[in-house]
Design a protein around this motif. Structure first.
Motif, short mmCIF file in Angstrom:
data_model
loop_
_atom_site.label_atom_id
_atom_site.label_comp_id
_atom_site.label_asym_id
_atom_site.label_seq_id
_atom_site.Cartn_x
_atom_site.Cartn_y
_atom_site.Cartn_z
N ALA A 57 0.81 -1.21 0.00
CA ALA A 57 0.00 0.00 0.00
C ALA A 57 0.85 1.26 0.00
O ALA A 57 1.96 1.26 0.48
N PRO A 58 0.31 2.33 -0.56
CA PRO A 58 1.02 3.61 -0.49
C PRO A 58 1.04 4.11 0.94
O PRO A 58 0.29 3.61 1.78
N ALA A 97 -5.20 -7.80 -2.50
CA ALA A 97 -4.54 -8.75 -1.60
C ALA A 97 -4.58 -8.19 -0.18
O ALA A 97 -4.51 -6.97 0.03
N ASP A 98 -4.68 -9.08 0.80
CA ASP A 98 -4.77 -8.66 2.19
C ASP A 98 -3.57 -7.83 2.63
O ASP A 98 -3.71 -6.93 3.46
N SER A 149 -2.02 -0.54 4.49
CA SER A 149 -2.73 0.73 4.48
C SER A 149 -3.40 0.98 5.83
O SER A 149 -3.28 2.07 6.41
N LEU A 150 -4.09 -0.03 6.35
CA LEU A 150 -4.76 0.09 7.64
C LEU A 150 -3.76 0.32 8.76
O LEU A 150 -3.99 1.10 9.68
N GLY A 151 -2.62 -0.38 8.67
CA GLY A 151 -1.59 -0.22 9.68
C GLY A 151 -1.10 1.22 9.77
O GLY A 151 -0.88 1.75 10.87
N GLY A 152 -0.94 1.86 8.62
CA GLY A 152 -0.51 3.26 8.62
C GLY A 152 -1.55 4.17 9.23
O GLY A 152 -1.22 5.10 9.98
N PHE A 153 -2.81 3.92 8.93
CA PHE A 153 -3.91 4.72 9.45
C PHE A 153 -4.01 4.63 10.98
O PHE A 153 -4.10 5.65 11.67
N CYS A 183 -13.20 2.26 5.53
CA CYS A 183 -13.91 1.06 5.09
C CYS A 183 -13.09 0.40 3.98
O CYS A 183 -12.29 1.05 3.32
N ALA A 184 -13.30 -0.88 3.77
CA ALA A 184 -12.52 -1.59 2.76
C ALA A 184 -13.35 -2.68 2.09
O ALA A 184 -14.19 -3.32 2.73
#
Length: 286
Positions: free
Chosen positions: A28-29, A48-49, A55-59, A182-183
């Motif tokens: 992810a970016p 892909a997970d 991405s979620l980890g950065g958020f 959301c994803a």
């Protein structure tokens, strides 16, 4: 309303990339998550997970480091993957959980608490999710939330309920300020029949972040080429659909003509049988 394609391209171009921000698997970016407003509602598409979790980890990492309250409503696999990334980044997830800053819930179990007859009940949703946001907010700067319940509904084929749930999140944001992530996996949108549902999903979000096939492209030129290629594919698909519909209409006309001919032939045969029967009767009477 969702950002325009130009806004989306500009947003993606503005995301800073570290040298290893995306490798062969298309990670992810790394956007500046602090730039998200406190009432942002965005959607991340992913193939892909690993892309979703990065991405979620950065958020969430940005939230924990800023002292925000973070709520995770996800599958067990994604909760575990997220916590692994947070711990690898040096964050004390256990302490954050004990202090009420980090709350992780199971998506299916939470969803069951406000679903009624296959649809999210607005009152129950507000009680469950609104009550949770109110509890964790406290004196914290802001609330960040990740919700995977809409993806579960989509995977079940209950698209109407997923869109309704997105709308309820938006309504809740008018009472409780929070930033919502959301994803949706891209494989849930395959086929012409998902064109309008996909547009509906995008419309319910203030921002749309594309899946890794687009977001992992390095330069603005590559991203613009990808957009042009997708537009060309869309135009080709529309042409194919139009031709397919014309063929269907032609086949329908031929079918109707054949049915009419069969019906007329049946009437002729019936008249012939009737005439023959009358002739035989007349012959017997003679």
């Amino acid at each position: 309303m969702v950002k325009s394609i130009n806004d989306l391209s500009a947003m993606t171009e503005a995301m800073p990339h570290s040298p290893d921000a995306h490798v062969a698997r298309g990670l992810a970016p790394c956007p500046d998550w602090s730039a998200m407003s406190e009432s942002e509602h965005f959607v991340q598409f992913y193939e892909a997970d690993v892309f979703l979790l990065d991405s979620l980890g950065g958020f969430i990492r940005a939230g924990l480091e800023a002292g925000d309250a973070c709520i995770i409503v996800a599958t067990g696999e994604h909760r575990e993957g997220l916590e692994e990334r947070l711990r690898a980044a040096g964050l004390d997830v256990a302490a954050a959980r004990e202090g009420g800053q980090f709350v992780a819930l199971d998506a299916a179990e939470t969803l069951s608490r406000f679903m009624v007859d296959g649809a999210p009940d607005p009152v129950r949703f507000t009680e469950v999710i609104g009550g949770l946001i109110a509890r964790v907010a406290g004196e914290r700067p802001r609330v960040r939330a990740f919700g995977e319940m809409v993806a579960l509904l989509w995977a079940e084929g209950n698209q109407d309920a997923a869109i309704r749930l997105e709308e309820l999140w938006n309504d809740l944001g008018k009472t409780y300020p929070f930033s919502l992530f959301c994803a949706y996996p891209m494989h849930g949108f395959g086929g012409e029949q998902f064109a309008k549902p996909l547009a509906n999903v995008c419309t319910t979000h203030s921002r749309v972040i594309p899946a890794e096939s687009f977001a992992s492209l390095d330069s603005p030129e590559e991203r613009l080429r990808a957009i042009i290629h997708l537009q060309q594919k869309a135009n080709s698909l529309q042409a194919e659909i139009a031709e397919h519909r014309r063929t269907e209409e032609a086949l329908r006309a031929v079918k109707e003509e054949l049915e009419l001919q069969v019906e007329e032939r049946g009437l002729l045969l019936e008249r012939e049988r009737s005439a023959r029967a009358e002739a035989e009767t007349a012959s017997r009477l003679k």
